[in-house]
Design an enzyme around this catalytic site. Structure first.
Site, PDB file in Angstrom:
ATOM      1  N   HIS A   1      -3.362   6.987   3.500  1.00 61.01           N
ATOM      2  CA  HIS A   1      -3.794   5.712   2.915  1.00 61.01           C
ATOM      3  C   HIS A   1      -5.141   5.347   3.529  1.00 61.01           C
ATOM      4  O   HIS A   1      -5.325   5.410   4.746  1.00 61.01           O
ATOM      5  CB  HIS A   1      -2.736   4.652   3.217  1.00 61.01           C
TER       6      HIS A   1
ATOM      7  N   ASN B   1     -10.313  -0.440   1.128  1.00 59.67           N
ATOM      8  CA  ASN B   1      -8.858  -0.283   0.998  1.00 59.67           C
ATOM      9  C   ASN B   1      -8.443  -0.707  -0.417  1.00 59.67           C
ATOM     10  O   ASN B   1      -8.483  -1.894  -0.738  1.00 59.67           O
ATOM     11  CB  ASN B   1      -8.185  -1.150   2.067  1.00 59.67           C
TER      12      ASN B   1
ATOM     13  N   CYS C   1       0.817  -1.217   0.000  1.00 60.91           N
ATOM     14  CA  CYS C   1       0.000   0.000   0.000  1.00 60.91           C
ATOM     15  C   CYS C   1       0.848   1.263   0.000  1.00 60.91           C
ATOM     16  O   CYS C   1       0.360   2.335  -0.353  1.00 60.91           O
ATOM     17  CB  CYS C   1      -0.934   0.004   1.201  1.00 60.91           C
TER      18      CYS C   1
END
Ligand code: UT7
Length: 390
Positions: free
Chosen positions: A255, A286, A115
């Site tokens: 994030h 996500n 990520c």
């Protein structure tokens, strides 16, 4: 002349199909109440056609970024595709994007930092540009995580979504752009979030598939603890490195993994007011490498990014990794009215790129026929030694 790396184009692409928490209640033993209270996620986008791939989403996001900047794919020097769900181990998904865009003068590679990959990619683009090694770099985050999560594992399948975002970064004399970055890794935590099988250590076998080791495995609590700690410290250091204070920051785009992680780290530990923190995890879940560029595009659309704003991107992910970047926004954010013929010409170029790719494949598979030489552009990069001459 000092060179700065400025984001001049941005674009996102999300699959149309929406998967809500209610839909997930039909798939695993979960509830909308549990998912919303533990993560803040209400729905996510999921690819549904085999034609929707990490490469195809990335291509659409990248084309949107080029369009926004009014830059031709042929002017791109480098394509970095950060992804946790590449189409293959190799070739790199970035190469598929290069082919689809017809970016004939671009190098292309995938970046694996989970990520944190998009911010790693942005950092690399900044270095390439400020040292004079490149003029124009596409940085993409793209994922089809729905294809690598275990839809029988409620610990993971409720968290992730698909999508892509991209930015076009170019050399500029305008002071600002990417001011500083911080990258980190703690490989001792690699087991906390991994895709155990399918690599060279544990090649896919009937046994690994039966043990579901070709899907994402995660120790959620361990990742949560790591994330809340590292998001705050990475933000502090990147802001200090840029010569700024937390009060100077106009917008943090973290994030988008879990609203509680964002609240605990950015809002509570750093005491940054919620109106300066962008959150859209409720709608997309996500999306790993894609979460920050998708959020950036939405923040711009919503009028939350203005020229000269100090912005921080901060991320964490498998590895374990973390990354943060501070930037001073330089590009105008009002919509640039493109001439209709510019849009048509760009679409035509993508059609020509597809045709050219097909012809090259045919020729490559025809014995006795030589592929035409690939034209290598004249060196048009800035002379890195120029600054040393008086
Ligand atoms: O980009 C990086 C990717 N990863 C992350 O960001 C993950 C970071 N971690 C998290 O976001 C959180 O740890 C989770 C959302 C994964 C879990 O939240 P939590 O508050 O840490 O829950 P927990 O792991 O402590 O689990 C609490 C309970 C467990 O039941 P028991 O053992 O207490 O009986 C789980 O089995 O919740 C259960 N549970 C669920 N229940 C309903 C786990 N997943 C679900 C679910 N629905 N989907």
């Amino acid at each position: 002349m000092t060179r700065y790396a400025q984001i001049v184009g941005w674009g996102a692409h999300l699959p149309e199909r929406v998967l809500t928490n209610k839909d997930l209640e039909e798939i695993v033993d979960t509830s909308d109440e549990w998912i919303v209270s533990r993560t803040g996620i209400r729905e996510r986008r999921i690819v549904h056609s085999p034609k929707e791939t990490t490469g195809s989403l990335a291509t659409r996001a990248a084309a949107a970024a080029l369009h926004r900047a009014n830059v031709d794919a042929n002017d791109v020097d480098l394509i970095i595709c950060a992804t946790s769900s590449p189409e293959h181990q190799f070739p790199a998904t970035a190469c598929l994007v290069q082919d689809a865009l017809g970016a004939r003068h671009a190098g292309a590679f995938d970046l694996s930092a989970a990520c944190s990959g998009f911010v790693y990619g942005l950092t690399l683009a900044n270095s390439m540009i400020t040292t004079g090694a490149a003029e124009t770099v596409l940085v993409i985050g793209s994922e089809t995580l729905s294809r690598i999560v275990d839809w029988s594992d409620r610990n993971t399948c409720v968290l992730f979504g698909d999508g892509a975002g991209a930015v076009l970064v170019t050399a500029s004399e305008e002071p600002g752009g990417i001011l500083s970055s911080v990258l980190g890794s703690d490989g001792s935590g690699g087991d906390a979030l991994s895709l155990p099988a399918g690599g060279s250590k544990l090649p896919t076998t009937v046994e690994t598939v039966a043990a579901r080791q070709h899907y994402v495995h995660m120790d959620g609590r361990a990742v949560f603890r790591f994330a809340t700690r590292v998001m705050a410290s990475a933000t502090r250091s990147v802001v200090a490195k840029a010569g700024l204070t937390l009060d100077d920051i106009d917008l943090v785009i973290p994030h988008q993994a879990n609203a509680r992680i964002i609240e605990s780290s950015v809002i509570h530990q750093l005491k940054i007011p919620p109106e300066k923190v962008f959150v859209n995890v409720d709608r997309y879940g996500n999306t790993s490498t894609a979460s920050i560029p998708i959020a950036l595009c939405e923040a711009i659309e919503m009028g939350r990014v203005r020229p000269n704003d100090n912005i921080v991107f901060v991320s964490f992910g498998a590895g374990l990794t973390w990354a943060a970047a501070a930037l001073k926004w330089g590009a105008p954010v009002s919509a640039t009215p493109h001439k209709w013929w510019q849009t048509a010409q760009r679409q035509g170029n993508y059609g020509a790129a597809r045709a050219q790719s097909t012809v090259r494949r045919l020729i490559r598979n025809s014995p006795g026929i030589e592929l035409p030489e690939i034209e290598i552009p004249e060196i048009r990069l800035a002379d890195p030694l120029r600054n040393l001459r008086i």
